[in-house]
Design a protein around this motif. Sequence first.
Motif, PDB file in Angstrom:
ATOM      1  N   ARG A   1       0.839  -1.211   0.000  1.00  0.00           N
ATOM      2  CA  ARG A   1       0.000   0.000   0.000  1.00  0.00           C
ATOM      3  C   ARG A   1       0.868   1.253   0.000  1.00  0.00           C
ATOM      4  O   ARG A   1       0.551   2.240  -0.684  1.00  0.00           O
ATOM      5  CB  ARG A   1      -0.927  -0.012   1.225  1.00  0.00           C
ATOM      6  N   MET A   2       1.964   1.241   0.753  1.00  0.00           N
ATOM      7  CA  MET A   2       2.886   2.377   0.760  1.00  0.00           C
ATOM      8  C   MET A   2       3.444   2.616  -0.648  1.00  0.00           C
ATOM      9  O   MET A   2       3.523   3.764  -1.095  1.00  0.00           O
ATOM     10  CB  MET A   2       4.028   2.147   1.747  1.00  0.00           C
ATOM     11  N   GLU A   3       3.817   1.550  -1.313  1.00  0.00           N
ATOM     12  CA  GLU A   3       4.341   1.683  -2.676  1.00  0.00           C
ATOM     13  C   GLU A   3       3.282   2.245  -3.616  1.00  0.00           C
ATOM     14  O   GLU A   3       3.580   3.071  -4.479  1.00  0.00           O
ATOM     15  CB  GLU A   3       4.851   0.330  -3.182  1.00  0.00           C
ATOM     16  N   GLU A   4       2.045   1.814  -3.425  1.00  0.00           N
ATOM     17  CA  GLU A   4       0.939   2.320  -4.243  1.00  0.00           C
ATOM     18  C   GLU A   4       0.702   3.806  -3.977  1.00  0.00           C
ATOM     19  O   GLU A   4       0.559   4.601  -4.906  1.00  0.00           O
ATOM     20  CB  GLU A   4      -0.316   1.514  -3.925  1.00  0.00           C
ATOM     21  N   VAL A   5       0.677   4.197  -2.719  1.00  0.00           N
ATOM     22  CA  VAL A   5       0.414   5.582  -2.336  1.00  0.00           C
ATOM     23  C   VAL A   5       1.532   6.514  -2.800  1.00  0.00           C
ATOM     24  O   VAL A   5       1.284   7.596  -3.310  1.00  0.00           O
ATOM     25  CB  VAL A   5       0.204   5.707  -0.808  1.00  0.00           C
ATOM     26  N   TYR A   6       2.770   6.097  -2.635  1.00  0.00           N
ATOM     27  CA  TYR A   6       3.905   6.966  -2.938  1.00  0.00           C
ATOM     28  C   TYR A   6       4.517   6.747  -4.314  1.00  0.00           C
ATOM     29  O   TYR A   6       5.448   7.456  -4.689  1.00  0.00           O
ATOM     30  CB  TYR A   6       4.973   6.838  -1.856  1.00  0.00           C
ATOM     31  N   SER A   7       4.022   5.772  -5.061  1.00  0.00           N
ATOM     32  CA  SER A   7       4.520   5.478  -6.407  1.00  0.00           C
ATOM     33  C   SER A   7       6.028   5.261  -6.431  1.00  0.00           C
ATOM     34  O   SER A   7       6.727   5.724  -7.334  1.00  0.00           O
ATOM     35  CB  SER A   7       4.136   6.605  -7.374  1.00  0.00           C
ATOM     36  N   MET A   8       6.521   4.573  -5.411  1.00  0.00           N
ATOM     37  CA  MET A   8       7.938   4.227  -5.344  1.00  0.00           C
ATOM     38  C   MET A   8       8.108   3.033  -4.412  1.00  0.00           C
ATOM     39  O   MET A   8       7.274   2.805  -3.545  1.00  0.00           O
ATOM     40  CB  MET A   8       8.786   5.398  -4.868  1.00  0.00           C
ATOM     41  N   PRO A   9       9.158   2.263  -4.603  1.00  0.00           N
ATOM     42  CA  PRO A   9       9.355   1.081  -3.762  1.00  0.00           C
ATOM     43  C   PRO A   9       9.747   1.443  -2.323  1.00  0.00           C
ATOM     44  O   PRO A   9      10.411   2.450  -2.087  1.00  0.00           O
ATOM     45  CB  PRO A   9      10.480   0.325  -4.460  1.00  0.00           C
ATOM     46  N   PHE A  10       9.293   0.633  -1.406  1.00  0.00           N
ATOM     47  CA  PHE A  10       9.647   0.781  -0.002  1.00  0.00           C
ATOM     48  C   PHE A  10      10.207  -0.526   0.505  1.00  0.00           C
ATOM     49  O   PHE A  10       9.630  -1.581   0.261  1.00  0.00           O
ATOM     50  CB  PHE A  10       8.410   1.124   0.851  1.00  0.00           C
ATOM     51  N   GLY A  11      11.302  -0.445   1.229  1.00  0.00           N
ATOM     52  CA  GLY A  11      11.807  -1.612   1.939  1.00  0.00           C
ATOM     53  C   GLY A  11      11.203  -1.615   3.328  1.00  0.00           C
ATOM     54  O   GLY A  11      10.558  -0.658   3.741  1.00  0.00           O
ATOM     55  N   ASP A  12      11.408  -2.678   4.035  1.00  0.00           N
ATOM     56  CA  ASP A  12      10.896  -2.766   5.394  1.00  0.00           C
ATOM     57  C   ASP A  12      11.785  -1.952   6.321  1.00  0.00           C
ATOM     58  O   ASP A  12      12.949  -1.717   6.026  1.00  0.00           O
ATOM     59  CB  ASP A  12      10.841  -4.224   5.841  1.00  0.00           C
ATOM     60  N   GLY A  13      11.227  -1.497   7.417  1.00  0.00           N
ATOM     61  CA  GLY A  13      11.973  -0.718   8.393  1.00  0.00           C
ATOM     62  C   GLY A  13      11.946  -1.383   9.757  1.00  0.00           C
ATOM     63  O   GLY A  13      11.422  -2.480   9.921  1.00  0.00           O
ATOM     64  N   GLU A  14      12.501  -0.691  10.715  1.00  0.00           N
ATOM     65  CA  GLU A  14      12.573  -1.231  12.074  1.00  0.00           C
ATOM     66  C   GLU A  14      12.065  -0.207  13.067  1.00  0.00           C
ATOM     67  O   GLU A  14      11.992   0.980  12.777  1.00  0.00           O
ATOM     68  CB  GLU A  14      14.022  -1.580  12.413  1.00  0.00           C
ATOM     69  N   GLY A  15      11.752  -0.664  14.250  1.00  0.00           N
ATOM     70  CA  GLY A  15      11.365   0.205  15.349  1.00  0.00           C
ATOM     71  C   GLY A  15       9.864   0.443  15.424  1.00  0.00           C
ATOM     72  O   GLY A  15       9.110   0.138  14.502  1.00  0.00           O
ATOM     73  N   GLU A  16       9.454   0.978  16.550  1.00  0.00           N
ATOM     74  CA  GLU A  16       8.036   1.204  16.819  1.00  0.00           C
ATOM     75  C   GLU A  16       7.412   2.233  15.880  1.00  0.00           C
ATOM     76  O   GLU A  16       6.295   2.059  15.421  1.00  0.00           O
ATOM     77  CB  GLU A  16       7.833   1.639  18.279  1.00  0.00           C
ATOM     78  N   PHE A  17       8.124   3.320  15.590  1.00  0.00           N
ATOM     79  CA  PHE A  17       7.568   4.336  14.705  1.00  0.00           C
ATOM     80  C   PHE A  17       7.285   3.730  13.336  1.00  0.00           C
ATOM     81  O   PHE A  17       6.226   3.940  12.756  1.00  0.00           O
ATOM     82  CB  PHE A  17       8.502   5.547  14.587  1.00  0.00           C
ATOM     83  N   TRP A  18       8.234   2.975  12.808  1.00  0.00           N
ATOM     84  CA  TRP A  18       8.040   2.327  11.517  1.00  0.00           C
ATOM     85  C   TRP A  18       6.871   1.350  11.575  1.00  0.00           C
ATOM     86  O   TRP A  18       6.059   1.281  10.657  1.00  0.00           O
ATOM     87  CB  TRP A  18       9.307   1.614  11.067  1.00  0.00           C
TER      88      TRP A  18
END
Length: 126
Positions: free
Chosen positions: A15-32
């Motif tokens: 969904r993030m990739e769809e919304v931002y029209s760019m690839p996203f890798g996974d992140g770490e931590g509570e905020f992510w």
Amino acid sequence: MNESPQEKRQRALARMEEVYSMPFGDGEGEFWRYTADHLFADVWSRPGLSDRDRRLMLIGLLTATAGHDVLTIQVPAALASGDLDAETLREMVVFLAHYAGWPAAARLNSIVETEIAKAGKGSRDG
């Protein structure tokens, strides 16, 4: 929906990739985790509003609250996805100048014109 945490994360990243029209890798931590698993897997995926509706509200809110850093993400994403075109973004600047204030709209205008030029998505017609 009964899905594992891993399935939810994959849905969130898609969904993030769809919304931002760019690839996203996974992140770490509570905020992510909250950003991916709640904001994108849940909030941005709810029925009732289109992505265009969400962008219109979000860009207005960010303009009014001096959210320059997120505007530099949302404006190019709106152009790339086709949710908002150059004409619509320029009209938003004029409209928001009267409600959010001229300085806030001037900052938005700078972002809008920079991103339109980068994307090659609209000539300046006044």
